[in-house]
Motif scaffolding. Sequence first.
Motif, PDB file in Angstrom:
ATOM      1  N   THR A 272       0.693  -1.074   0.043  1.00  0.00           N
ATOM      2  CA  THR A 272       0.003  -0.023  -0.030  1.00  0.00           C
ATOM      3  C   THR A 272       0.803   1.286   0.013  1.00  0.00           C
ATOM      4  O   THR A 272       1.869   1.317   0.856  1.00  0.00           O
ATOM      5  N   GLY A 273       0.556   2.219  -0.996  1.00  0.00           N
ATOM      6  CA  GLY A 273       1.373   3.482  -0.903  1.00  0.00           C
ATOM      7  C   GLY A 273       0.187   4.481  -0.689  1.00  0.00           C
ATOM      8  O   GLY A 273      -0.800   4.331  -0.409  1.00  0.00           O
ATOM      9  N   LEU A 274       0.937   5.710  -0.640  1.00  0.00           N
ATOM     10  CA  LEU A 274      -0.072   6.992  -0.571  1.00  0.00           C
ATOM     11  C   LEU A 274      -1.185   7.248  -1.431  1.00  0.00           C
ATOM     12  O   LEU A 274      -2.520   7.281  -0.971  1.00  0.00           O
ATOM     13  N   THR A 275      -0.965   6.819  -2.582  1.00  0.00           N
ATOM     14  CA  THR A 275      -2.233   7.114  -3.741  1.00  0.00           C
ATOM     15  C   THR A 275      -2.695   5.806  -4.296  1.00  0.00           C
ATOM     16  O   THR A 275      -3.415   5.945  -5.038  1.00  0.00           O
ATOM     17  N   HIS A 276      -1.750   4.883  -4.246  1.00  0.00           N
ATOM     18  CA  HIS A 276      -1.907   3.494  -5.066  1.00  0.00           C
ATOM     19  C   HIS A 276      -1.036   2.552  -4.589  1.00  0.00           C
ATOM     20  O   HIS A 276      -0.217   2.723  -3.583  1.00  0.00           O
ATOM     21  N   SER A 277      -1.215   1.133  -4.991  1.00  0.00           N
ATOM     22  CA  SER A 277      -0.558  -0.062  -4.539  1.00  0.00           C
ATOM     23  C   SER A 277       0.417  -0.365  -5.416  1.00  0.00           C
ATOM     24  O   SER A 277       0.204  -0.193  -6.670  1.00  0.00           O
ATOM     25  N   THR A 278       1.696  -0.736  -5.044  1.00  0.00           N
ATOM     26  CA  THR A 278       2.519  -1.403  -5.976  1.00  0.00           C
ATOM     27  C   THR A 278       2.992  -2.803  -5.759  1.00  0.00           C
ATOM     28  O   THR A 278       2.984  -3.266  -4.629  1.00  0.00           O
ATOM     29  N   SER A 279       2.824  -3.501  -7.012  1.00  0.00           N
ATOM     30  CA  SER A 279       3.062  -5.140  -7.005  1.00  0.00           C
ATOM     31  C   SER A 279       4.390  -5.386  -6.576  1.00  0.00           C
ATOM     32  O   SER A 279       5.241  -4.633  -7.147  1.00  0.00           O
ATOM     33  N   ASP A 280       4.699  -6.127  -5.859  1.00  0.00           N
ATOM     34  CA  ASP A 280       6.005  -6.711  -5.337  1.00  0.00           C
ATOM     35  C   ASP A 280       6.281  -7.986  -6.164  1.00  0.00           C
ATOM     36  O   ASP A 280       7.222  -8.356  -6.701  1.00  0.00           O
ATOM     37  N   SER A 281       5.247  -8.841  -6.298  1.00  0.00           N
ATOM     38  CA  SER A 281       5.353 -10.300  -7.032  1.00  0.00           C
ATOM     39  C   SER A 281       3.725 -10.725  -7.395  1.00  0.00           C
ATOM     40  O   SER A 281       3.081 -10.445  -6.759  1.00  0.00           O
ATOM     41  N   ALA A 282       4.053 -11.829  -8.011  1.00  0.00           N
ATOM     42  CA  ALA A 282       2.703 -12.703  -8.567  1.00  0.00           C
ATOM     43  C   ALA A 282       3.007 -14.044  -8.450  1.00  0.00           C
ATOM     44  O   ALA A 282       3.915 -14.389  -8.798  1.00  0.00           O
ATOM     45  N   TYR A 283       1.915 -15.093  -8.100  1.00  0.00           N
ATOM     46  CA  TYR A 283       2.125 -16.195  -8.093  1.00  0.00           C
ATOM     47  C   TYR A 283       0.814 -17.086  -8.744  1.00  0.00           C
ATOM     48  O   TYR A 283      -0.028 -16.299  -8.836  1.00  0.00           O
TER      49      TYR A 283
END
Length: 67
Positions: free
Chosen positions: A28-39
């Motif tokens: 979670t970020g200030l204005t949006h979420s950032t993807s770390d990884s996918a499975y």
Amino acid sequence: MIRESDIKHENGAHWVLDDKKSYMVLRTGLTHSTSDSAYPRTPDGLSIAIARCNYLAKTRKPETIGD
């Protein structure tokens, strides 16, 4: 559109999203979420995504706004 039921796990600023194609670990970020990884969208994929989410929550220090 993301629904609350699409969120499979949360730990601090990290969470797991079921995007119907894969399980994504996001921060979670200030204005949006950032993807770390996918499975893969399998029971093992969900388990790995949850483990990654918990690992990031435990090891990453809280970031300040603007970093």
